[in-house]
Design an enzyme around this catalytic site. Structure first.
Site, PDB file in Angstrom:
ATOM      1  CB  CYS A 123     -43.106   3.565-127.864  1.00  0.00           C
ATOM      2  SG  CYS A 123     -43.107   1.725-127.447  1.00  0.00           S
ATOM      3  NE  ARG A 124     -48.861   4.753-131.523  1.00  0.00           N
ATOM      4  CZ  ARG A 124     -48.543   4.687-132.850  1.00  0.00           C
ATOM      5  NH1 ARG A 124     -48.716   3.398-133.191  1.00  0.00           N
ATOM      6  NH2 ARG A 124     -48.602   5.449-133.622  1.00  0.00           N
TER       7      ARG A 124
END
Lengths: 222, 222
Positions: B178-179
């Site tokens: 993800c981030r």
DNA sequence: TTTACGTTCAAACAATCGCTAGATTGTTGT
DNA sequence: ACAACAATCTAGCGATTGTTTGAACGTAAA
């Protein structure tokens, strides 16, 4: 625990490091400590501020775990708590240089004459120094040289330079370096050397920039 | 100009960048912007704060030249003013992780179950993804995937994951990202996937960490 | 015009920061 | 024990910062 609160906690911790980097004086202290460990007194003298103020700033840096201390008799020696801290300083300075025009302007204004900066890359400079084609001199105080210096470099502190000119070869180029791009000592050295007939230049790297470029450093005992 | 005053000026400029990094909210904004450009509204929603406060923080970041803007109709899109800013964020976060025990503790507490983290190195993961041995999914919103994503990754936003499980092969390992290390989306994805019988794991890298490791990224139009 | 997005101003509050200066602690040497 | 020195602690001043809230303003789309 709430997801939001947990995230806030994480960013808050990183911001502790950020806060340490938000004061000009603390940044100067970090750069000085990147040259090697120093006592509070020395730091105060070299940064040009009161001992008590330096002590306060060091406390802040210590609480962010960016520096560590070691006691030796009456003196307390501070050092960066890791090579990564010096690396962080380099990345921060480079980012500032990249994005802040004001900084680039001030930097250009600093170097008295143009043409003092050697344009070669680090690798080829290292090779030439190894071959003895050029002489690399470290014009920082001797203690900083001993803590860490460029390979094949010779210690020749700026304050002793004038007295020890005879040590330098007149037939080869002299390349000076100091604490980094914000330090003026290598500029002064080049100015002096050129005035005395030497072929001289400087590189803006200090030991941190050199190391951040992935190149090796050397240490000398004493 | 005085030498002391000149030096103070230099460090003061770098401290402008440092100041930008001294606020938790601003750091969160930087990380969000590292995923791709976003409107103020989007940033406010994703950071969970009032639009006006976000605007104030963005102003500070803009004055430090860390972000730039682009107008598109009613919206103003913010983006980092360079790859080096994302790199700076990664270095800062890593330094914090290295030196602040409190941060490491909080991070460990975050991941619900151990054993979700894939222990392989980036290069070997990339190779396995190229061979089709594993399936890498990007669980961020689709817009962030389009702005920049890992090679061979497939976009599968967390909110759509449950509906699109049929798209995933049951015979191969699913690796989610993800981030970055502070983001929980990939953890949730792994939890869901495992509950449905998939063999799944995560990597803590986001696109910035991946790029800082010297590995390539891809962009998809739209 | 109306609606939505974003910025700005003003006011207020608590919190923090940089710096100065005086007092204090800890260590060394006589 | 004493003096000398290194470093820290404390208190206080002025200035700035982060945050919230209400209101106004500028811009662009419907």
């Amino acid at each position: 625990m709430n997801e939001r609160a947990l995230k806030d906690l994480l960013y808050e911790q990183v911001a502790r490091i950020g806060k340490s980097l938000s004061s000009p004086k603390r940044l100067e202290l970090i750069e000085l400590l990147a040259q090697g460990e120093k006592s509070v007194e020395t730091l105060a003298a070299q940064a040009g501020v009161d001992v008590r103020l330096v002590s306060a700033h060091l406390k802040a840096l210590r609480e962010a775990r960016l520096v560590e201390t070691r006691r030796e008799g009456k003196y307390i020696h501070y050092r960066l708590s890791g090579q990564d801290v010096a690396q962080l300083w380099v990345v921060l300075r480079e980012t500032a240089e990249e994005h802040l025009v004001e900084l680039r302007v001030a930097l250009e204004q600093m170097t008295s004459e143009p043409g003092t900066l050697v344009s070669e890359c680090r690798e080829s400079l290292l090779e030439k120094a190894r071959q003895g084609e050029i002489v690399v001199i470290d014009v920082r105080p001797a203690s900083e040289f001993h803590a860490s210096h460029l390979p094949f470099a010779r210690s020749l502190p700026l304050v002793e330079l004038e007295m020890r000119l005879a040590d330098l070869p007149a037939d080869r180029m002299i390349v000076a370096y100091c604490r980094g791009p914000f330090c003026l000592m290598s500029d002064e050295a080049v100015q002096l050397l050129r005035a005395r007939g030497f072929v001289a230049g400087k590189i803006s790297d200090g030991v941190s920039e050199w190391a951040a470029g992935g190149l090796p450093l050397e240490t000398s005992s004493e």
